[in-house]
Each structure stands twice: as C-alpha cells, then as structure tokens.
Motif scaffolding. Structure first.
Motif, PDB file in Angstrom:
ATOM      1  N   GLY A  57      18.188   0.333  16.733  1.00  0.00           N
ATOM      2  CA  GLY A  57      18.503   1.560  16.011  1.00  0.00           C
ATOM      3  C   GLY A  57      18.265   2.751  16.914  1.00  0.00           C
ATOM      4  O   GLY A  57      17.883   2.595  18.086  1.00  0.00           O
ATOM      5  N   CYS A  58      18.492   3.941  16.398  1.00  0.00           N
ATOM      6  CA  CYS A  58      18.267   5.181  17.143  1.00  0.00           C
ATOM      7  C   CYS A  58      17.452   6.124  16.262  1.00  0.00           C
ATOM      8  O   CYS A  58      17.542   6.072  15.037  1.00  0.00           O
ATOM      9  N   GLY A  59      16.714   7.009  16.896  1.00  0.00           N
ATOM     10  CA  GLY A  59      16.006   8.075  16.186  1.00  0.00           C
ATOM     11  C   GLY A  59      15.102   7.535  15.085  1.00  0.00           C
ATOM     12  O   GLY A  59      14.307   6.606  15.279  1.00  0.00           O
ATOM     13  N   THR A  60      15.264   8.107  13.914  1.00  0.00           N
ATOM     14  CA  THR A  60      14.436   7.703  12.774  1.00  0.00           C
ATOM     15  C   THR A  60      14.630   6.227  12.430  1.00  0.00           C
ATOM     16  O   THR A  60      13.683   5.538  12.035  1.00  0.00           O
ATOM     17  N   SER A  61      15.848   5.738  12.585  1.00  0.00           N
ATOM     18  CA  SER A  61      16.102   4.320  12.266  1.00  0.00           C
ATOM     19  C   SER A  61      15.334   3.408  13.223  1.00  0.00           C
ATOM     20  O   SER A  61      14.882   2.324  12.840  1.00  0.00           O
ATOM     21  N   TRP A  62      15.179   3.858  14.466  1.00  0.00           N
ATOM     22  CA  TRP A  62      14.361   3.101  15.422  1.00  0.00           C
ATOM     23  C   TRP A  62      12.897   3.116  14.972  1.00  0.00           C
ATOM     24  O   TRP A  62      12.194   2.106  15.059  1.00  0.00           O
ATOM     25  N   ILE A 104      19.622  -1.186  12.219  1.00  0.00           N
ATOM     26  CA  ILE A 104      19.198  -0.239  11.183  1.00  0.00           C
ATOM     27  C   ILE A 104      19.953   1.072  11.404  1.00  0.00           C
ATOM     28  O   ILE A 104      19.920   1.628  12.505  1.00  0.00           O
ATOM     29  N   SER A 105      20.651   1.536  10.367  1.00  0.00           N
ATOM     30  CA  SER A 105      21.396   2.793  10.506  1.00  0.00           C
ATOM     31  C   SER A 105      21.679   3.404   9.140  1.00  0.00           C
ATOM     32  O   SER A 105      22.207   2.730   8.264  1.00  0.00           O
ATOM     33  N   GLN A 106      21.313   4.649   8.985  1.00  0.00           N
ATOM     34  CA  GLN A 106      21.612   5.353   7.739  1.00  0.00           C
ATOM     35  C   GLN A 106      23.121   5.498   7.591  1.00  0.00           C
ATOM     36  O   GLN A 106      23.709   5.082   6.601  1.00  0.00           O
ATOM     37  N   SER A 107      23.748   6.120   8.588  1.00  0.00           N
ATOM     38  CA  SER A 107      25.178   6.451   8.501  1.00  0.00           C
ATOM     39  C   SER A 107      26.064   5.227   8.675  1.00  0.00           C
ATOM     40  O   SER A 107      27.192   5.185   8.193  1.00  0.00           O
ATOM     41  N   GLY A 108      25.567   4.253   9.429  1.00  0.00           N
ATOM     42  CA  GLY A 108      26.401   3.102   9.769  1.00  0.00           C
ATOM     43  C   GLY A 108      27.488   3.442  10.777  1.00  0.00           C
ATOM     44  O   GLY A 108      28.412   2.655  10.999  1.00  0.00           O
ATOM     45  N   GLU A 109      27.373   4.614  11.415  1.00  0.00           N
ATOM     46  CA  GLU A 109      28.416   5.044  12.351  1.00  0.00           C
ATOM     47  C   GLU A 109      27.872   5.374  13.732  1.00  0.00           C
ATOM     48  O   GLU A 109      28.623   5.876  14.572  1.00  0.00           O
ATOM     49  N   THR A 110      26.623   5.123  13.986  1.00  0.00           N
ATOM     50  CA  THR A 110      26.034   5.495  15.276  1.00  0.00           C
ATOM     51  C   THR A 110      26.636   4.642  16.400  1.00  0.00           C
ATOM     52  O   THR A 110      26.565   3.412  16.376  1.00  0.00           O
ATOM     53  N   ALA A 111      27.223   5.342  17.385  1.00  0.00           N
ATOM     54  CA  ALA A 111      28.008   4.652  18.417  1.00  0.00           C
ATOM     55  C   ALA A 111      27.173   3.642  19.206  1.00  0.00           C
ATOM     56  O   ALA A 111      27.621   2.512  19.441  1.00  0.00           O
ATOM     57  N   GLY A 155      21.018  16.291   4.563  1.00  0.00           N
ATOM     58  CA  GLY A 155      20.209  16.972   5.588  1.00  0.00           C
ATOM     59  C   GLY A 155      20.267  16.181   6.888  1.00  0.00           C
ATOM     60  O   GLY A 155      20.220  14.949   6.866  1.00  0.00           O
ATOM     61  N   VAL A 156      20.388  16.893   8.013  1.00  0.00           N
ATOM     62  CA  VAL A 156      20.450  16.186   9.293  1.00  0.00           C
ATOM     63  C   VAL A 156      19.148  15.420   9.550  1.00  0.00           C
ATOM     64  O   VAL A 156      19.158  14.309  10.085  1.00  0.00           O
ATOM     65  N   ALA A 157      18.040  16.010   9.156  1.00  0.00           N
ATOM     66  CA  ALA A 157      16.761  15.308   9.324  1.00  0.00           C
ATOM     67  C   ALA A 157      16.678  14.199   8.285  1.00  0.00           C
ATOM     68  O   ALA A 157      16.774  14.429   7.090  1.00  0.00           O
ATOM     69  N   SER A 158      16.486  12.993   8.761  1.00  0.00           N
ATOM     70  CA  SER A 158      16.456  11.850   7.857  1.00  0.00           C
ATOM     71  C   SER A 158      15.100  11.771   7.152  1.00  0.00           C
ATOM     72  O   SER A 158      14.052  11.830   7.790  1.00  0.00           O
ATOM     73  N   THR A 159      15.118  11.696   5.840  1.00  0.00           N
ATOM     74  CA  THR A 159      13.864  11.601   5.088  1.00  0.00           C
ATOM     75  C   THR A 159      13.918  10.416   4.117  1.00  0.00           C
ATOM     76  O   THR A 159      13.279   9.400   4.319  1.00  0.00           O
ATOM     77  N   LEU A 242       9.097  13.803  15.428  1.00  0.00           N
ATOM     78  CA  LEU A 242      10.560  13.981  15.516  1.00  0.00           C
ATOM     79  C   LEU A 242      11.030  14.968  14.444  1.00  0.00           C
ATOM     80  O   LEU A 242      11.857  15.857  14.719  1.00  0.00           O
ATOM     81  N   LYS A 243      10.512  14.824  13.238  1.00  0.00           N
ATOM     82  CA  LYS A 243      10.902  15.735  12.149  1.00  0.00           C
ATOM     83  C   LYS A 243      10.603  17.174  12.537  1.00  0.00           C
ATOM     84  O   LYS A 243      11.402  18.061  12.325  1.00  0.00           O
ATOM     85  N   LEU A 244       9.410  17.405  13.082  1.00  0.00           N
ATOM     86  CA  LEU A 244       9.031  18.778  13.434  1.00  0.00           C
ATOM     87  C   LEU A 244       9.932  19.317  14.551  1.00  0.00           C
ATOM     88  O   LEU A 244      10.436  20.427  14.462  1.00  0.00           O
ATOM     89  N   LYS A 245      10.146  18.509  15.575  1.00  0.00           N
ATOM     90  CA  LYS A 245      10.990  18.933  16.708  1.00  0.00           C
ATOM     91  C   LYS A 245      12.357  19.332  16.222  1.00  0.00           C
ATOM     92  O   LYS A 245      12.878  20.390  16.549  1.00  0.00           O
ATOM     93  N   GLU A 246      12.996  18.452  15.482  1.00  0.00           N
ATOM     94  CA  GLU A 246      14.419  18.676  15.224  1.00  0.00           C
ATOM     95  C   GLU A 246      14.699  19.837  14.292  1.00  0.00           C
ATOM     96  O   GLU A 246      15.711  20.509  14.460  1.00  0.00           O
ATOM     97  N   ILE A 247      13.802  20.120  13.346  1.00  0.00           N
ATOM     98  CA  ILE A 247      14.151  21.224  12.445  1.00  0.00           C
ATOM     99  C   ILE A 247      13.401  22.524  12.715  1.00  0.00           C
ATOM    100  O   ILE A 247      13.855  23.578  12.317  1.00  0.00           O
TER     101      ILE A 247
HETATM  102  O1  M6R Z   1      22.707   7.114  11.018  1.00  0.00           O
HETATM  103  P1  M6R Z   1      21.643   6.496  11.870  1.00  0.00           P
HETATM  104  O2  M6R Z   1      20.486   6.033  11.088  1.00  0.00           O
HETATM  105  O3  M6R Z   1      22.176   5.418  12.776  1.00  0.00           O
HETATM  106  O4  M6R Z   1      21.156   7.690  12.797  1.00  0.00           O
HETATM  107  C1  M6R Z   1      20.211   7.499  13.815  1.00  0.00           C
HETATM  108  C2  M6R Z   1      19.691   8.816  14.336  1.00  0.00           C
HETATM  109  O5  M6R Z   1      20.746   9.590  14.860  1.00  0.00           O
HETATM  110  C3  M6R Z   1      18.996   9.629  13.241  1.00  0.00           C
HETATM  111  O6  M6R Z   1      17.950   8.914  12.639  1.00  0.00           O
HETATM  112  C4  M6R Z   1      18.396  10.932  13.827  1.00  0.00           C
HETATM  113  O7  M6R Z   1      17.357  10.653  14.714  1.00  0.00           O
HETATM  114  C5  M6R Z   1      17.935  11.845  12.681  1.00  0.00           C
HETATM  115  N1  M6R Z   1      18.432  13.177  12.881  1.00  0.00           N
HETATM  116  C6  M6R Z   1      16.447  11.892  12.556  1.00  0.00           C
HETATM  117  O8  M6R Z   1      16.005  12.742  11.550  1.00  0.00           O
END
Ligand code: M6R
Length: 366
Positions: A57-62, A104-111, A155-159, A242-247
């Motif tokens: 995964g990436c970011g929060t999903s990782w 693991i991916s929220q959007s299911g579209e992470t390249a 919201g861009v920040a994943s919660t 990560l949450k603090l950094k990004e927003i």
């Molecule tokens: O849609 P995804 O779960 O694959 O996205 C992965 C990351 O791009 C995502 O979690 C990103 O790190 C968020 N902005 C974190 O809040």
C-alpha cells in the motif's frame, strides 16, 4: 453534503463510529461464534495455507498494513511483510506462488499499488484486496477481497478509511487465527466484544474534542513535532505525523519510541512537542521510561493515555484519555485524537484542510 460540519475531514472523523460499524456489519455471526467475510469465500484456504503474507500500500494504507503485521503475526502466527507498493514493484522482489499479497487501498486507483499487484500476479501469488471504492481498478485486479464499506471519503487526509482498513484487517486476522487454531477462545471472544464496543468508545473520544482543540491551540505555531509509540502504536505514531504534515504543513516525524535514542533524541529541547501514545498495554513501563527521557531534556509532552491513568499525568504537560480496549485493536481508538489534533491545528493555521496543497485524493500517476 458536509452534514453541518465545516469540513469533510471533520465529518469523516466524526463519522467513524458509524463507518467502523458498517465495516463490521453482517460479518460477525450468531452470538459472536464466527466471522464471515463473504468476498474471501473460496480464497480463505489459500490464506490459511500462505507461506507468507505481504501487505502492500501507500501512505495511510501502508500504515494500516503495518498495524496488520502486528495483528496477523500475533493472532495467526503467520510470516508477514509490509511493503511500500512503490518500492516493491521496482525491487525485483522474491515472490512465490504460496505467497498471499494483500493490497490495501481506499481509492482502489493508486498507480503504484496497482502495478505492484500486476507484478505479484505474474509471479503466481494470490492477490487479495482491502479497498473502499467498489469496482475500482485495484478491486478488479485482485483475485478476491473484502470491501471496507466505509462510505465515500472526500477529505484528502484519510481518516475513516484508515480505521475501517484496520477493522477489516483485524477481522481477517481474527478469522485466520481461529481457523489455524492459534487464537485461544477467550482472546477470540475478547477481541470480538472489543470490536463491537468500539463505535461507542469512539463516541466517547469524540466527546473530548474540545480538550483536543485546546491542546491544538497551544501548539498551533510549533515548527516540528515528534510522534512516538511502541508495538501496534508505532504505526499510529507514523499516521499521526503524516496527518499533521499533510494538512497543517508542519514538519512531523513518527518513530518507534525505542529508536529515539538512536538519533531523534538530539532534536529534543523545550521547543519540541512530543506526542506519545502511552496506553495501558504490554509496553506501558517501557513507554513511561521513554517519556521520562524526553522530559529530562525539557521536551513538551502530550500523551494519549488510558482513562484513569494517574502516573503519566504527573510526568507530562498534557494528557488525552481514551477508553481501554484490547491491545491488538487499540490503534482504532488511539488514532482518533491524533486525527482531531491535526485537524484543529490545520484549521487554526488557516489551511485548506480538505484539499491541502500539492496533494490529490488518489495518486493515479507514479
Ligand atoms: O487510495 P489509497 O488508499 O491507495 O491512497 C494511498 C495514499 O495516497 C493515501 O493514503 C495518502 O497517503 C493520504 N493522503 C493520507 O492521508
């Protein structure tokens, strides 16, 4: 559509009692006797026989994958690795047909995650998905999977996606532990009862939001933050940072608390706020001594503690109480005050909380 909230992020943070309940709905059966994840039917044997599970995964999903590492190892005694999809796909990784890759991916579209799936598939691994977006590219590329059912996250920040990811991964780990006989009956029951109490317990944390806002106000103009946790709370420290950094655009680092003395401790002085996740669990004594090390160097400490904790109050500048739950699922509670703290700090700094600069909700280019 923000349901009376000033931002989607706040709506989504406050929506977690419901989104977590939705992630569990219909999956825990008859008097807590069994867990059923419909989307995995037909693939559960493969999971039970896996020589290794690799979370990508990436970011929060990782970060959710890192929490899952503790859960799957502890409850199902299986060999686990957790990989950034972007590193995994370019590393010529060793993949065997007996491996199960869980994307693991929220959007299911992470390249990067999608490309990592294709690579693992070519090498014969079984690929399972833990996605929120139904019918997304990643959901379609996997052999099987379990959806989050968390509802759209704007919201861009994943919660709420993070807490639903951890919820679904916990259900998978518990079901697997049950199947493999590595999870004692009493722990099984304790975990299922714990999961079912979570929505109410999160409500309780959310009722404390004014206190978290006040603490945020005090630290609005800090230039740096360090987040420390041990065990399952180490990924929560990463997620809080990560949450603090990004927003809020404040520099923040998450570290395993024990690593502090291998470098980051040099940063600590009276201008450095340090957030500890210091709940009552197996690493409590160790984290207390880490707190003392920071206070001895005049760091300003905010500690997330279990309600009723008396000791830590006497050591730190601020405490935020959360209810007790089983250690393995406690990230689901400890992350919530960190989400709120980032939110309030970002708002007080006048940031565009829902759409922070330079970021996209789903990263569809590598
Ligand atoms: O849609 P995804 O779960 O694959 O996205 C992965 C990351 O791009 C995502 O979690 C990103 O790190 C968020 N902005 C974190 O809040």
């Amino acid at each position: 559509e923000k349901g009376g909230y000033p931002h989607f992020m706040l709506k989504e943070i406050f929506g977690q009692p419901k989104s977590i309940a939705d992630s569990m709905r219909g999956r825990i059966h008859a008097g807590n006797e069994s867990i059923q994840l419909g989307g995995l039917t037909g693939y559960f044997d493969r999971l039970a026989d896996a020589s290794r599970i690799i979370f990508i995964g990436c970011g929060t999903s990782w970060h959710a994958g890192l929490v899952a590492e503790y859960l799957f190892e502890e409850l199902a005694r299986v060999n686990v690795e957790v990989e950034y999809a972007s590193e995994f796909r370019y590393r010529n990784p060793v993949i065997h047909p007996g491996d199960v890759v869980i994307a693991i991916s929220q959007s299911g579209e992470t390249a990067d995650t999608l490309a990592a799936i294709e690579l693992a598939k070519e090498n014969g691994a079984t690929i399972l998905g833990v996605c929120n977006a139904v019918g997304s590219s990643i959901a379609r590329a996997t052999h099987a999977g379990a959806y989050l059912h968390a509802g759209p996250e704007i919201g861009v920040a994943s919660t709420k996606a993070f807490t639903s990811q951890v919820t679904v991964l916990a259900l998978m780990a518990i079901a697997l532990g049950r199947r493999k006989g590595t999870l004692p009956d009493h722990t099984f029951r304790e975990l299922l009862n714990g999961l079912q109490s979570l929505p109410g317990q999160i409500e309780q944390v959310l009722r404390n939001s004014d206190r978290i806002k006040e603490i945020g106000y005090i630290f609005t103009y800090a230039r740096n933050f360090i987040y420390l946790g041990r065990g399952v709370h180490f990924p929560v420290a990463l997620e809080g940072a990560l949450k603090l950094k990004e927003i809020s655009y404040i520099h923040a680092e998450g570290y395993p608390a024990a690593e502090m003395k291998h470098g980051p401790i040099a940063l600590i002085d009276e201008d450095m706020p340090v957030i500890f996740i210091a709940t009552r669990d197996s690493s409590y004594e160790k984290i207390v001594s880490n707190i003392q090390e920071v206070k001895a160097r005049k760091g300003r400490v905010i500690a997330i503690v279990t309600e009723g904790d008396q000791l830590i109050k006497t050591l730190v500048d601020f405490t935020i109480e959360i209810p007790w739950t089983h250690e393995m699922i406690s990230p689901l509670l400890s992350v919530v005050p960190l989400q709120l703290l980032s939110y309030y700090i970002a708002v007080m700094r006048g940031r565009n909380v829902d759409q922070p600069r330079n970021l996209a909700k789903s990263v569809t280019v590598e």
